[in-house]
Design an enzyme around this catalytic site. Structure first.
Site, mmCIF file in Angstrom:
data_model
loop_
_atom_site.group_PDB
_atom_site.id
_atom_site.type_symbol
_atom_site.label_atom_id
_atom_site.label_comp_id
_atom_site.label_asym_id
_atom_site.label_seq_id
_atom_site.Cartn_x
_atom_site.Cartn_y
_atom_site.Cartn_z
ATOM 1 N N GLY A 46 0.839 -1.185 0.000
ATOM 2 C CA GLY A 46 0.000 0.000 0.000
ATOM 3 C C GLY A 46 0.872 1.232 0.000
ATOM 4 O O GLY A 46 2.069 1.173 0.284
ATOM 5 N N GLN A 51 3.048 9.763 1.919
ATOM 6 C CA GLN A 51 4.323 9.093 1.705
ATOM 7 C C GLN A 51 5.021 9.558 0.435
ATOM 8 O O GLN A 51 6.217 9.314 0.261
ATOM 9 C CB GLN A 51 4.144 7.574 1.659
ATOM 10 C CG GLN A 51 3.773 6.974 2.998
ATOM 11 C CD GLN A 51 3.659 5.477 2.886
ATOM 12 O OE1 GLN A 51 2.627 4.954 2.499
ATOM 13 N NE2 GLN A 51 4.746 4.785 3.234
ATOM 14 N N CYS A 89 7.161 -0.603 6.958
ATOM 15 C CA CYS A 89 6.677 0.581 6.247
ATOM 16 C C CYS A 89 7.738 1.066 5.273
ATOM 17 O O CYS A 89 8.929 1.098 5.613
ATOM 18 C CB CYS A 89 6.347 1.670 7.265
ATOM 19 S SG CYS A 89 5.703 3.185 6.531
ATOM 20 N N LEU A 90 7.308 1.452 4.095
ATOM 21 C CA LEU A 90 8.218 1.988 3.094
ATOM 22 C C LEU A 90 8.868 3.284 3.565
ATOM 23 O O LEU A 90 9.950 3.635 3.107
ATOM 24 C CB LEU A 90 7.466 2.236 1.776
ATOM 25 C CG LEU A 90 6.922 0.996 1.081
ATOM 26 C CD1 LEU A 90 5.980 1.388 -0.047
ATOM 27 C CD2 LEU A 90 8.051 0.119 0.574
ATOM 28 N N HIS A 131 -3.139 0.328 8.258
ATOM 29 C CA HIS A 131 -1.813 0.941 8.153
ATOM 30 C C HIS A 131 -1.878 2.225 7.316
ATOM 31 O O HIS A 131 -1.358 3.271 7.714
ATOM 32 C CB HIS A 131 -0.855 -0.081 7.526
ATOM 33 C CG HIS A 131 0.541 0.399 7.369
ATOM 34 N ND1 HIS A 131 1.556 0.003 8.207
ATOM 35 C CD2 HIS A 131 1.109 1.236 6.461
ATOM 36 C CE1 HIS A 131 2.693 0.575 7.821
ATOM 37 N NE2 HIS A 131 2.448 1.325 6.762
ATOM 38 N N GLU A 132 -2.527 2.146 6.155
ATOM 39 C CA GLU A 132 -2.584 3.300 5.254
ATOM 40 C C GLU A 132 -3.463 4.416 5.827
ATOM 41 O O GLU A 132 -3.150 5.601 5.678
ATOM 42 C CB GLU A 132 -3.067 2.884 3.866
ATOM 43 C CG GLU A 132 -2.203 1.842 3.176
ATOM 44 C CD GLU A 132 -0.712 2.170 3.140
ATOM 45 O OE1 GLU A 132 -0.347 3.367 3.097
ATOM 46 O OE2 GLU A 132 0.091 1.231 3.171
ATOM 47 N N HIS A 135 -1.475 6.440 8.152
ATOM 48 C CA HIS A 135 -0.659 7.438 7.447
ATOM 49 C C HIS A 135 -1.455 8.712 7.183
ATOM 50 O O HIS A 135 -0.925 9.818 7.319
ATOM 51 C CB HIS A 135 -0.168 6.883 6.105
ATOM 52 C CG HIS A 135 1.099 6.113 6.188
ATOM 53 N ND1 HIS A 135 2.284 6.639 6.651
ATOM 54 C CD2 HIS A 135 1.379 4.824 5.851
ATOM 55 C CE1 HIS A 135 3.238 5.726 6.590
ATOM 56 N NE2 HIS A 135 2.718 4.616 6.113
#
Length: 195
Positions: A46, A51, A89-90, A131-132, A135
């Site tokens: 995702g 991000q 996480c990216l 998770h998203e 963010h």
């Protein structure tokens, strides 16, 4: 389409709640296309707009054959907690920890054309949606860690050559960065893939 740069921990955009999308049109469609391209280029599960430096409530996802995007998501959790699964996480590359998440969620929002979207999700897809959405609220998964996992994460970020891991991830991200959902934890300086 364009592959966008992913913002790393320390960038204020990751800690700022995203604004509601109020205009649907070609700019929003281009953002979603670029986010999808970026997510695929780094093999992410995702990607939230903050991000990539855009403070709007938009995220894309690709988990277990389910792929799409949601504009202005609203998330309702139900049922119990799923088994703690590895999460990374990216925007916080190189580390991952087990984290409890709701087993089932209902996601409501809109498509890029403004059509209503409603999705029920369990397991890894539910984890991704949570998770998203975090963010979009200016929250990172590491904020949800507790006890020794939180201390380990903070130590890794503060003391463990984290800036080197971040630079390495940025320079090689298309070749070796994954979503880290379901991956083993790796600390900076180890041989594990970044998240």
């Amino acid at each position: 389409m364009t592959v966008l740069s992913i913002r790393m921990i320390g960038d204020p955009v990751l800690r700022t709640p995203a604004a509601q999308v109020t205009e649907y049109g070609p700019d929003l469609a281009r953002l979603v296309q670029n986010m999808v391209e970026t997510m695929h280029s780094v093999r992410g599960a995702g990607l939230a707009a903050p991000q990539v430096g855009v403070g709007l409530r938009v995220f894309t996802y690709a988990v277990d054959g389910e792929e799409g995007h949601v504009i202005n998501p609203r998330l309702t959790a139900s049922g119990g907690l799923q088994a703690d699964d590895q999460e990374g996480c990216l925007s916080v590359p190189g580390i991952g920890f087990p984290l409890p998440r709701a087993e089932e969620v209902l996601l409501k929002g809109f498509s890029v054309t403004g059509e209503p979207v409603q999705l029920n999700a369990t397991g890894m897809l539910a984890r991704c949606f949570q998770h998203e959405t975090d963010h979009l609220d200016g929250r990172l998964y590491i904020d949800r860690l507790a006890g020794e996992d939180r201390r380990s994460a903070m130590r890794a970020i503060r003391n463990g050559r984290y800036s080197d891991v971040t630079l390495d991830t940025v320079s090689k991200r298309s070749g070796n960065v994954g979503s880290a959902f379901g991956m083993k934890a790796s600390l900076p300086g180890s041989q594990g893939a970044g998240a």
